[in-house]
Design a protein around this motif. Structure first.
Motif, PDB file in Angstrom:
ATOM      1  N   ALA A   1      16.656  13.556  -6.154  1.00  0.00           N
ATOM      2  CA  ALA A   1      15.829  12.350  -6.208  1.00  0.00           C
ATOM      3  C   ALA A   1      14.398  12.649  -5.790  1.00  0.00           C
ATOM      4  O   ALA A   1      14.137  13.574  -5.017  1.00  0.00           O
ATOM      5  CB  ALA A   1      16.413  11.273  -5.293  1.00  0.00           C
ATOM      6  N   ALA A   2      13.483  11.843  -6.323  1.00  0.00           N
ATOM      7  CA  ALA A   2      12.097  11.821  -5.861  1.00  0.00           C
ATOM      8  C   ALA A   2      11.850  10.444  -5.267  1.00  0.00           C
ATOM      9  O   ALA A   2      12.231   9.430  -5.867  1.00  0.00           O
ATOM     10  CB  ALA A   2      11.132  12.085  -7.014  1.00  0.00           C
ATOM     11  N   LEU A   3      11.253  10.395  -4.085  1.00  0.00           N
ATOM     12  CA  LEU A   3      11.025   9.132  -3.379  1.00  0.00           C
ATOM     13  C   LEU A   3       9.532   8.919  -3.169  1.00  0.00           C
ATOM     14  O   LEU A   3       8.816   9.844  -2.769  1.00  0.00           O
ATOM     15  CB  LEU A   3      11.718   9.127  -2.014  1.00  0.00           C
ATOM     16  CG  LEU A   3      13.241   8.960  -1.972  1.00  0.00           C
ATOM     17  CD1 LEU A   3      13.955  10.197  -2.485  1.00  0.00           C
ATOM     18  CD2 LEU A   3      13.696   8.653  -0.547  1.00  0.00           C
ATOM     19  N   PHE A   4       9.083   7.680  -3.421  1.00  0.00           N
ATOM     20  CA  PHE A   4       7.691   7.301  -3.221  1.00  0.00           C
ATOM     21  C   PHE A   4       7.666   6.087  -2.298  1.00  0.00           C
ATOM     22  O   PHE A   4       8.285   5.061  -2.590  1.00  0.00           O
ATOM     23  CB  PHE A   4       7.031   6.973  -4.559  1.00  0.00           C
ATOM     24  CG  PHE A   4       7.047   8.120  -5.535  1.00  0.00           C
ATOM     25  CD1 PHE A   4       6.018   9.043  -5.555  1.00  0.00           C
ATOM     26  CD2 PHE A   4       8.111   8.284  -6.421  1.00  0.00           C
ATOM     27  CE1 PHE A   4       6.036  10.110  -6.445  1.00  0.00           C
ATOM     28  CE2 PHE A   4       8.146   9.344  -7.314  1.00  0.00           C
ATOM     29  CZ  PHE A   4       7.099  10.262  -7.324  1.00  0.00           C
ATOM     30  N   GLY A   5       6.956   6.208  -1.171  1.00  0.00           N
ATOM     31  CA  GLY A   5       7.001   5.182  -0.144  1.00  0.00           C
ATOM     32  C   GLY A   5       5.835   4.207  -0.187  1.00  0.00           C
ATOM     33  O   GLY A   5       4.709   4.566  -0.550  1.00  0.00           O
ATOM     34  N   PHE A   6       6.124   2.947   0.220  1.00  0.00           N
ATOM     35  CA  PHE A   6       5.129   1.875   0.255  1.00  0.00           C
ATOM     36  C   PHE A   6       5.300   1.067   1.536  1.00  0.00           C
ATOM     37  O   PHE A   6       6.405   0.977   2.088  1.00  0.00           O
ATOM     38  CB  PHE A   6       5.289   0.953  -0.959  1.00  0.00           C
ATOM     39  CG  PHE A   6       5.077   1.643  -2.279  1.00  0.00           C
ATOM     40  CD1 PHE A   6       3.836   1.627  -2.887  1.00  0.00           C
ATOM     41  CD2 PHE A   6       6.119   2.325  -2.893  1.00  0.00           C
ATOM     42  CE1 PHE A   6       3.633   2.273  -4.098  1.00  0.00           C
ATOM     43  CE2 PHE A   6       5.926   2.977  -4.100  1.00  0.00           C
ATOM     44  CZ  PHE A   6       4.681   2.951  -4.707  1.00  0.00           C
ATOM     45  N   GLU A   7       4.202   0.425   1.985  1.00  0.00           N
ATOM     46  CA  GLU A   7       4.232  -0.366   3.210  1.00  0.00           C
ATOM     47  C   GLU A   7       3.471  -1.673   3.014  1.00  0.00           C
ATOM     48  O   GLU A   7       2.467  -1.719   2.304  1.00  0.00           O
ATOM     49  CB  GLU A   7       3.601   0.423   4.363  1.00  0.00           C
ATOM     50  CG  GLU A   7       4.340   1.705   4.710  1.00  0.00           C
ATOM     51  CD  GLU A   7       3.633   2.514   5.785  1.00  0.00           C
ATOM     52  OE1 GLU A   7       2.393   2.355   5.913  1.00  0.00           O
ATOM     53  OE2 GLU A   7       4.298   3.284   6.491  1.00  0.00           O
TER      54      GLU A   7
ATOM     55  N   ASP B   1       0.838  -1.195   0.000  1.00  0.00           N
ATOM     56  CA  ASP B   1       0.000   0.000   0.000  1.00  0.00           C
ATOM     57  C   ASP B   1       0.874   1.247   0.000  1.00  0.00           C
ATOM     58  O   ASP B   1       2.032   1.219   0.430  1.00  0.00           O
ATOM     59  CB  ASP B   1      -0.897   0.029   1.244  1.00  0.00           C
ATOM     60  CG  ASP B   1      -1.902  -1.107   1.257  1.00  0.00           C
ATOM     61  OD1 ASP B   1      -2.444  -1.432   0.183  1.00  0.00           O
ATOM     62  OD2 ASP B   1      -2.140  -1.672   2.346  1.00  0.00           O
ATOM     63  N   SER B   2       0.302   2.336  -0.457  1.00  0.00           N
ATOM     64  CA  SER B   2       1.012   3.607  -0.386  1.00  0.00           C
ATOM     65  C   SER B   2       1.271   3.976   1.069  1.00  0.00           C
ATOM     66  O   SER B   2       0.424   3.768   1.943  1.00  0.00           O
ATOM     67  CB  SER B   2       0.180   4.711  -1.053  1.00  0.00           C
ATOM     68  OG  SER B   2       0.737   5.988  -0.790  1.00  0.00           O
ATOM     69  N   ALA B   3       2.453   4.532   1.336  1.00  0.00           N
ATOM     70  CA  ALA B   3       2.767   5.035   2.677  1.00  0.00           C
ATOM     71  C   ALA B   3       2.151   6.408   2.906  1.00  0.00           C
ATOM     72  O   ALA B   3       2.322   7.002   3.978  1.00  0.00           O
ATOM     73  CB  ALA B   3       4.279   5.112   2.871  1.00  0.00           C
ATOM     74  N   ASP B   4       1.441   6.912   1.895  1.00  0.00           N
ATOM     75  CA  ASP B   4       0.757   8.212   1.954  1.00  0.00           C
ATOM     76  C   ASP B   4       1.724   9.381   2.065  1.00  0.00           C
ATOM     77  O   ASP B   4       1.335  10.482   2.470  1.00  0.00           O
ATOM     78  CB  ASP B   4      -0.252   8.263   3.111  1.00  0.00           C
ATOM     79  CG  ASP B   4      -1.385   7.259   2.935  1.00  0.00           C
ATOM     80  OD1 ASP B   4      -1.633   6.830   1.791  1.00  0.00           O
ATOM     81  OD2 ASP B   4      -2.014   6.899   3.946  1.00  0.00           O
ATOM     82  N   GLU B   5       2.988   9.152   1.707  1.00  0.00           N
ATOM     83  CA  GLU B   5       3.972  10.227   1.685  1.00  0.00           C
ATOM     84  C   GLU B   5       4.931  10.021   0.516  1.00  0.00           C
ATOM     85  O   GLU B   5       5.203   8.887   0.106  1.00  0.00           O
ATOM     86  CB  GLU B   5       4.773  10.291   2.988  1.00  0.00           C
ATOM     87  CG  GLU B   5       4.022  10.877   4.165  1.00  0.00           C
ATOM     88  CD  GLU B   5       4.938  11.149   5.348  1.00  0.00           C
ATOM     89  OE1 GLU B   5       5.020  12.312   5.770  1.00  0.00           O
ATOM     90  OE2 GLU B   5       5.575  10.190   5.828  1.00  0.00           O
ATOM     91  N   ALA B   6       5.425  11.127  -0.001  1.00  0.00           N
ATOM     92  CA  ALA B   6       6.464  11.121  -1.030  1.00  0.00           C
ATOM     93  C   ALA B   6       7.354  12.325  -0.753  1.00  0.00           C
ATOM     94  O   ALA B   6       6.999  13.204   0.047  1.00  0.00           O
ATOM     95  CB  ALA B   6       5.857  11.201  -2.427  1.00  0.00           C
ATOM     96  N   ALA B   7       8.516  12.368  -1.389  1.00  0.00           N
ATOM     97  CA  ALA B   7       9.440  13.464  -1.094  1.00  0.00           C
ATOM     98  C   ALA B   7      10.300  13.793  -2.304  1.00  0.00           C
ATOM     99  O   ALA B   7      10.580  12.932  -3.147  1.00  0.00           O
ATOM    100  CB  ALA B   7      10.328  13.105   0.093  1.00  0.00           C
ATOM    101  N   LEU B   8      10.711  15.046  -2.367  1.00  0.00           N
ATOM    102  CA  LEU B   8      11.625  15.530  -3.396  1.00  0.00           C
ATOM    103  C   LEU B   8      12.854  16.079  -2.691  1.00  0.00           C
ATOM    104  O   LEU B   8      12.737  16.903  -1.779  1.00  0.00           O
ATOM    105  CB  LEU B   8      10.952  16.630  -4.220  1.00  0.00           C
ATOM    106  CG  LEU B   8      11.748  17.209  -5.390  1.00  0.00           C
ATOM    107  CD1 LEU B   8      11.898  16.170  -6.501  1.00  0.00           C
ATOM    108  CD2 LEU B   8      11.054  18.463  -5.933  1.00  0.00           C
TER     109      LEU B   8
END
Length: 201
Positions: free
Chosen positions: A128-134, A45-52
């Motif tokens: 970098a762009a980061l997309f989190g999952f759990e 599932d999406s961790a509901d957060e991403a970052a640049l």
């Protein structure tokens, strides 16, 4: 290799000379369908957060650019509800962290921010762009390297160990859907500072 060493490698002479693929912010939209595949095929599932992540320049024009990025994210957040915060880590690198339970909004917000940097002539400062999952207590990330113009998977276990078997599984499932870095020496680990933390914290 720690966080500082990873970024130093990304910013070093070797990384500059090897950055033969120009980063395209449109590549970020590939993550929209990747979220669906991660959930359907891998139960992540999406961790509901991403970052640049970006490095700064000591200039008024760059400061104005960062302000413009924040204005864009603020305006977008009024429509989508996406929240964001910005901070500088202990190594001097800057992060824009976005929070939203809709993955599509996360992707769009990261794209808007990255595109603004590029349009204003600061694309070279993007790291970098980061997309989190759990999944069941595990965390995994898809990282887009602006230096290489490609994605790679990262599955940390704590603050210094990575789950390489999971990373290769992610690569095999998403290969063809995302442009994945084929040179594994560029799969830089961006370690979280705490066991249950994110790299951007």
């Amino acid at each position: 290799m720690g966080l500082f060493d990873s970024f130093r490698a990304m910013l070093g002479i070797s990384a500059e000379s090897d950055a033969t693929t120009k980063a395209d912010p449109e590549d970020l939209f590939g993550m929209s369908t990747a979220y669906l595949t991660m959930e359907a095929d891998l139960r992540f599932d999406s961790a509901d957060e991403a970052a640049l992540c970006f490095s700064s320049v000591d200039s008024t024009d760059f400061a104005d650019t960062v302000d413009a990025v924040e204005d864009i994210l603020t305006a977008g957040g009024e429509e989508t509800g996406t929240e964001f915060r910005r901070h500088t880590d202990g190594h001097g690198y800057n992060w824009v962290v976005l929070a939203d339970d809709d993955p599509e909004d996360l992707v769009t917000s990261v794209h808007f921010a990255a595109d603004e940097f590029i349009e204003r002539g600061y694309g070279s400062r993007l790291l970098a762009a980061l997309f989190g999952f759990e999944r069941d207590g595990d965390r995994a990330y898809w990282i887009y390297s602006f230096r290489r113009g490609a994605y790679y998977p990262f599955a940390p276990q704590g603050t210094s160990t990575r789950n390489q078997s999971l990373e290769f599984k992610l690569e095999s499932v998403l290969d063809g859907e995302l442009t994945i870095e084929d040179d594994e020496s560029y799969w830089y680990p961006l370690w979280p500072s705490t066991r249950n933390g994110h790299p951007w914290e």
